[in-house]
Design a protein around this motif. Structure first.
Motif, PDB file in Angstrom:
ATOM      1  N   LEU A   6       0.830  -1.204   0.000  1.00 24.88           N
ATOM      2  CA  LEU A   6       0.000   0.000   0.000  1.00 24.88           C
ATOM      3  C   LEU A   6       0.866   1.257   0.000  1.00 24.88           C
ATOM      4  CD1 LEU A   6      -2.835   1.186   0.028  1.00 24.88           C
ATOM      5  CD2 LEU A   6      -2.812   0.973   2.533  1.00 24.88           C
ATOM      6  N   SER A  31      -7.259   0.615  -1.816  1.00 25.34           N
ATOM      7  CA  SER A  31      -7.385  -0.713  -1.201  1.00 25.34           C
ATOM      8  C   SER A  31      -8.512  -0.829  -0.192  1.00 25.34           C
ATOM      9  CB  SER A  31      -6.067  -1.190  -0.580  1.00 25.34           C
ATOM     10  OG  SER A  31      -5.133  -1.429  -1.609  1.00 25.34           O
ATOM     11  N   TRP A  37      -9.300  -3.399   3.121  1.00 28.22           N
ATOM     12  CA  TRP A  37      -8.681  -2.496   4.086  1.00 28.22           C
ATOM     13  C   TRP A  37      -9.739  -1.560   4.646  1.00 28.22           C
ATOM     14  CZ3 TRP A  37      -3.481  -1.528   5.499  1.00 28.22           C
ATOM     15  CH2 TRP A  37      -2.547  -2.383   4.911  1.00 28.22           C
ATOM     16  N   ALA A  42      -5.822   2.020   6.514  1.00 30.86           N
ATOM     17  CA  ALA A  42      -5.139   2.537   5.320  1.00 30.86           C
ATOM     18  C   ALA A  42      -4.671   3.978   5.475  1.00 30.86           C
ATOM     19  CB  ALA A  42      -6.057   2.422   4.113  1.00 30.86           C
TER      20      ALA A  42
END
Length: 86
Positions: A6, A31, A37, A42
Motif C-alpha cells: 500500500l 485498497s 482495508w 489505510a
C-alpha cells in the motif's frame, strides 16, 4: 505484503506524477472496500507515504495532494492521520 504494498502504491503514483510534471495528485482510499482495508488502517499508511515522499523528494513539483473520499466514515480516519505530528 500488505502495508508495504500500500505504501509503495502511493509512492509509485507520486513518482509517476513527478515524471509527467503534475503539480497535484488526488488519491482515493486505495485498497479500501473490495480489497478489505478499512480506512482506519489505510489512512496512516497513505498519509505517511505522502509525507515521506515530500521529505525525500524536495525537488518535487507536486504542491497539492488530496485524499478524495466517500463520506464521513472514510474521511475521519484520514483527518486523524493528517493531524498526527511526525
Amino acid at each position: 505484503g500488505g502495508a508495504d504494498l500500500l505504501r509503495d502504491c502511493h509512492r509509485h503514483v507520486l513518482e509517476e506524477a513527478d515524471r509527467i510534471g503534475a503539480v497535484s495528485v488526488a488519491f482515493p482510499a486505495i485498497s479500501c472496500g473490495v480489497y478489505g482495508w478499512s480506512p482506519a488502517a489505510a489512512a496512516p499508511i497513505a498519509v505517511a507515504a505522502v509525507r515521506e515522499y515530500a521529505r525525500t523528494h524536495p525537488e518535487s513539483g507536486i504542491t497539492l495532494v488530496r485524499f478524495v473520499l466517500f463520506g464521513p466514515s472514510a474521511l475521519a480516519p484520514f483527518e486523524a492521520a493528517v493531524s498526527v505530528d511526525e
